[in-house]
Design an enzyme around this catalytic site. Structure first.
Site, PDB file in Angstrom:
ATOM      1  N   TYR A 101       0.864  -1.175   0.000  1.00 32.89           N
ATOM      2  CA  TYR A 101       0.000   0.000   0.000  1.00 32.89           C
ATOM      3  C   TYR A 101       0.902   1.226   0.000  1.00 32.89           C
ATOM      4  O   TYR A 101       1.877   1.306   0.746  1.00 32.89           O
ATOM      5  CB  TYR A 101      -0.890   0.021   1.254  1.00 32.89           C
ATOM      6  CG  TYR A 101      -1.690   1.294   1.376  1.00 32.89           C
ATOM      7  CD1 TYR A 101      -2.976   1.384   0.840  1.00 32.89           C
ATOM      8  CD2 TYR A 101      -1.152   2.431   1.998  1.00 32.89           C
ATOM      9  CE1 TYR A 101      -3.696   2.568   0.921  1.00 32.89           C
ATOM     10  CE2 TYR A 101      -1.869   3.615   2.070  1.00 32.89           C
ATOM     11  CZ  TYR A 101      -3.135   3.682   1.534  1.00 32.89           C
ATOM     12  OH  TYR A 101      -3.845   4.847   1.601  1.00 32.89           O
ATOM     13  N   GLU A 187      -3.348   7.702  -4.236  1.00 35.38           N
ATOM     14  CA  GLU A 187      -3.175   6.407  -3.566  1.00 35.38           C
ATOM     15  C   GLU A 187      -2.980   5.274  -4.572  1.00 35.38           C
ATOM     16  O   GLU A 187      -3.631   5.247  -5.613  1.00 35.38           O
ATOM     17  CB  GLU A 187      -4.423   6.119  -2.720  1.00 35.38           C
ATOM     18  CG  GLU A 187      -4.376   4.802  -1.971  1.00 35.38           C
ATOM     19  CD  GLU A 187      -5.719   4.478  -1.305  1.00 35.38           C
ATOM     20  OE1 GLU A 187      -5.912   4.873  -0.147  1.00 35.38           O
ATOM     21  OE2 GLU A 187      -6.571   3.844  -1.958  1.00 35.38           O
TER      22      GLU A 187
END
Ligand code: GDP
Ligand code: MN
Length: 378
Positions: A101, A187
């Site tokens: 992530y 993101e």
């Protein structure tokens, strides 16, 4: 404004962040062509602005053209977690070794950018962050110093990556996107390490600060020409350049200045009412602006009563009153309205409103009580 995955990935590609080969389709008839381009196996991904598509069945691996067609057929026109699916992204399937992530956002509490990262990316990131928050890597970037090698080296170490170059390009890309587009979130989840050891962005999530509209007008207009999941009111408000947020109550609110508008919403809540929106017409609003703002609320079926709360400083109360009267003249629909108007040219404003039978208040509390009462009676 939120960008779709495919829009975010187009931006990633422009900034040198590797993405899988892919094509966007809006009909199953375009599938064979897309598969020819990306190859098999492929991944079909529903394009919606809500997260968690993987878990909701919006991401599927397919092994043949027919299977891809079937998947696309069942996705387009359906809804995924409440959002309508209009487009599907078809991509080459990637052989995943690890899912990471990585995101860049703004940490307002310390007025810095912050890199958030985790060795355990993928569809369970929310649970991981909740279960073991200490496992989330946080690296602040002072905007006056900017992104430096040491930020990326630390990230490389924390993510246990053997190599620096790809990671540097990716973080550099995220940082440039953040600055160039006035994003408040960029993101990648998951950022994957392939079996061949390459880093690829398998998903994208970018949100752009709506207040930066004036700096990226062309870019925003292009995005807006696509169908997006915005309400009618949000589209109109954006066109006029208002700061507008739709809420689920029934009392339409207009104020000048974000502080006064929020205080107005608080007052309505305090007296037991429920705001239908936040709408700030800003400082120095003229009659045209007032008229446009009011027309948004007059057209909104959820609004049963309207509360206009203007403190005239640079804004002139007579201009506001004329704007209100003009909006009412132009619209067939009438809604009960409460106006609280004080400050510059207050007397003139009051006179104009009273001539047109519009109730005028000096006390914001009384006005708030009145509008709550009106909405309650329906
Ligand atoms: P989200 O659930 O909306 O965040 O959608 P993502 O694009 O992040 O996809 C969800 C998950 O699907 C990823 O975490 C991967 O595990 C899986 N996935 C997506 N693309 C591929 C692919 O090309 N190959 C493989 N093996 N898995 C994929
Ligand atoms: Mn994802």
């Amino acid at each position: 404004m939120k960008l779709y995955e495919y829009e975010g990935k187009e931006i990633f590609a422009r900034y040198g962040i590797a993405i899988p080969k892919g094509r966007v389709v809006s009909s199953h008839s375009e599938v064979p062509e897309a598969i020819k381009y990306v190859g098999l196996p492929a991944v079909v991904k529903a394009q919606v602005l809500v997260g968690g598509r993987g878990k909701a069945g919006g991401v599927k691996i397919v092994n043949s053209v027919d299977e891809a067609i079937d998947r696309v057929k069942s996705m387009i026109g359906s809804s995924l977690r409440g959002a309508p699916v209009r487009k599907v992204l078809i991509e080459e399937a990637v052989d995943i070794d690890r899912e990471l992530y990585l995101s860049l956002t703004v940490d307002r509490s310390v007025r810095r950018y912050i890199i958030l990262a985790s060795r355990e990316g993928g569809v369970d990131i929310e649970e991981i962050a909740a279960r073991s928050p200490e496992s989330i890597v946080r690296i602040h970037i002072d905007p006056l110093i900017g992104l430096r090698d040491f930020h990326v080296r630390r990230l490389m170490y924390e993510l246990d990556l053997p190599e620096y170059g790809d990671l540097y390009n990716i973080v550099r890309g995220l940082y440039s996107i953040m600055l160039d587009l006035d994003a408040d979130l960029v993101e990648i989840n998951p950022l994957v390490i392939t079996r061949e050891g390459r880093l690829i962005a398998l998903d994208s999530k970018i949100t752009i600060d709506d207040n930066a509209y004036f700096r990226h007008q062309e870019f925003f207009d292009k995005l807006m020409s696509e169908e997006r999941d915005l309400t009618e009111e949000e589209i109109v408000a954006r066109k006029y350049g208002f700061s507008y947020v739709k809420l689920d109550g029934d009392i339409g609110i207009i104020g000048n200045g974000a502080g006064l508008t929020m205080a107005t919403m608080d007052l309505v809540r305090h007296f037991g009412g429920s705001p239908a929106n936040f709408l700030d017409i800003g400082g120095g609003a003229n009659r045209e602006r007032v008229k446009n703002a009011l027309s948004i609320l007059l057209n909104d079926r959820n609004v049963r009563a309207i509360f206009i709360n203007v403190y005239g400083g640079i804004t002139r109360c007579d201009e506001v009153a004329i704007g209100i009267v003009e909006a009412l003249k132009e619209h067939g629909t009438q809604k009960p309205m409460v106006v609280r108007l004080v400050g510059t040219e207050e007397e003139k404003g009051r006179q104009i409103l009273e001539e047109h039978g519009i109730k005028f208040y000096v006390s914001d509390e009384e006005a708030a009580k009145a509008v709550v009462e009106i909405a309650r009676r329906g």
